[in-house]
Scaffold this active site. Sequence first.
Site, PDB file in Angstrom:
ATOM      1  N   LYS A 189      -3.445 -10.640  -6.756  1.00 57.72           N
ATOM      2  CA  LYS A 189      -2.182 -10.642  -6.010  1.00 57.72           C
ATOM      3  C   LYS A 189      -2.267  -9.602  -4.892  1.00 57.72           C
ATOM      4  CE  LYS A 189       1.772  -8.683  -5.762  1.00 57.72           C
ATOM      5  NZ  LYS A 189       2.101  -8.778  -4.325  1.00 57.72           N
ATOM      6  N   GLY A 242      -1.589   1.498  -5.188  1.00 63.84           N
ATOM      7  CA  GLY A 242      -0.261   1.464  -4.588  1.00 63.84           C
ATOM      8  C   GLY A 242       0.505   2.735  -4.898  1.00 63.84           C
ATOM      9  N   SER A 243       1.811   2.584  -5.049  1.00 69.55           N
ATOM     10  CA  SER A 243       2.662   3.773  -5.162  1.00 69.55           C
ATOM     11  C   SER A 243       2.699   4.324  -6.590  1.00 69.55           C
ATOM     12  CB  SER A 243       4.087   3.426  -4.732  1.00 69.55           C
ATOM     13  OG  SER A 243       4.696   2.639  -5.734  1.00 69.55           O
ATOM     14  N   GLY A 247       2.812   2.360 -10.138  1.00 67.69           N
ATOM     15  CA  GLY A 247       1.694   2.679 -11.028  1.00 67.69           C
ATOM     16  C   GLY A 247       2.175   3.102 -12.402  1.00 67.69           C
ATOM     17  N   GLU A 264      -4.821   3.593  -8.793  1.00 70.81           N
ATOM     18  CA  GLU A 264      -5.184   4.414  -7.644  1.00 70.81           C
ATOM     19  C   GLU A 264      -3.902   4.614  -6.850  1.00 70.81           C
ATOM     20  OE1 GLU A 264      -6.868   6.781  -5.736  1.00 70.81           O
ATOM     21  OE2 GLU A 264      -8.213   5.741  -7.125  1.00 70.81           O
ATOM     22  N   CYS A 298      -3.913   6.463   1.764  1.00 75.60           N
ATOM     23  CA  CYS A 298      -3.595   7.390   0.668  1.00 75.60           C
ATOM     24  C   CYS A 298      -4.407   8.659   0.820  1.00 75.60           C
ATOM     25  CB  CYS A 298      -3.744   6.752  -0.699  1.00 75.60           C
ATOM     26  SG  CYS A 298      -5.239   5.869  -0.928  1.00 75.60           S
ATOM     27  N   GLU A 399       4.613  12.083  -0.399  1.00 77.58           N
ATOM     28  CA  GLU A 399       3.774  11.229   0.440  1.00 77.58           C
ATOM     29  C   GLU A 399       4.656  10.472   1.432  1.00 77.58           C
ATOM     30  OE1 GLU A 399       1.673   7.864  -1.416  1.00 77.58           O
ATOM     31  OE2 GLU A 399      -0.070   8.490  -0.236  1.00 77.58           O
TER      32      GLU A 399
END
Length: 509
Positions: A189, A242-243, A247, A264, A298, A399
């Site tokens: 996805k 992703g975020s 996560g 990650e 990131c 972030e």
Amino acid sequence: MTETRTQTAEAGVSGPAFFGNHIRGQKAAALSGATFESRNPARRAEVVGVFARSGAEDVDAAVRAAAAAQPGWRRTPWPARGEALLRAGLILERRKEELARLMTREMGKVITEARGDVQEAIDMAKYIAGEARRPFGETVPSELRDKWAMTMRQPLGVVGIITPWNFPIAIPAWKLFPALLAGNAVVFKPAEDTPLCALRLVEVLEEAGVPAGVVNIIFGYGPEAGEALLRHPGIAAISFTGSVPTGRHISEVCGGQLKRCSLELGGKNAIVVMGDADLELAVEGALWGAFGTSGQRCTASSRLIIERSALEGFSGRLLERAAALRLGDGLDENVDVGPVINEKQLRRIHGYTEVGVAEGAQLLLGGEVAAEGSLGEGFFYRPTVFGEVRAGMRIEQEEIFGPTTAIIPVSSLDEALTVANGTVYGLSLALYSNDLRTAFRAIEELQAGIVYVNAPTIGAEIQLPFGGIKSTGNGHREAGTVALDQFSEWKSIYVDYSGRLQRAQIDVS
Ligand code: UN1
């Protein structure tokens, strides 16, 4: 080919192309018939394509297809699987320019960087193809006579891969290629902002000889398609970039199902510049690290921790260079900084400018949406630099994922290291210094998965492990020598050829 033209109301006038999910090598509309659009962030009116918006029933169809294809793929010898991945790398090499141009259209990064993104996938294909002939296990002596003991890697089965939009081909390649080499089938996805890049990558894999059904794509949104994938009992593992909130959610669901997941997540990376550093070099690095990919990495250098003796020289040069960066459509070779991905991100990035101002940081440059001329057609934000930022401010801790960086003055190496380590993240940290002792101390003390000396926080190469500590992840690494670890299990094998029962721990002599 999995596309057709959509018909607009006026008969005969074709609209943007429609792309279905990619299941068993075939195009499949969502069973609900729902769709969504992918648009060019440099000109929001331009629709790159219309895509199937998947729900749980589409995910189920994709998982079934993958499960049916996986046994055949698992039995294909490792070197043959590796050959297919090598061919994919060679096709990507041939099509590099075309794919890079598509990437710039679909997510905005400037064309030079888009070429780099495709190159990262090419590198990964070649690297992992080499690994096909050395997925070493161990052979160790048994404690018993006429008995062998050894290990081998085994695939997990069907794995779910969920990827972000900021590296639309590289990050899927980091995950797909080792997953495939290890003999897994995949339900993939991709981010809803970059579906076409994902489809092209999977088409390349099939052209290279990966059988239909081994990689299936479901397009759509996280709470719909992603959630169904995560929860599907036929999925053995999830690999996600992703975020942090997403996560954490993935980790909780996988934990409840005893399903493996590798995460990650975010970063709040810093460049430390010591007084003895080459300031020109440090400024070059900070510019590239903070504003490359419009800060949407990131690994972006979103904090610049500067020893006071270097502060004036560094800031002056940085502001001058940053002010000269040219914004625009990344297809124009003269453009330095492309758009950000979408309107929501644009607002979020500007929200952080307001936070920084309210916290009392000094806005030295940028801090606004860029809308003059054709920039108004897209989502552009001016490269933004805050000065006099103090450790603990939100713009120093959170972030932002945009072209915003914060200068934090410090008085010593000790203070610099404390500030650098003082966030919940631990992905990438960098130090500029010409003093060997300072450099090695920093290498030892910086709390991150990746440390750079005299280079910015971005620029990882695929032959080393990629990933972070603390809230950046959950202990896994991508790429490098450990690339196969998240996609394989160890099987321990004992072969007794003595012809009699030998009891371990008991019949030892
Ligand atoms: C990311 O930002 O998610 O090191 C990946 C780098 C790139 C990869 C970044 N090679 O910046």
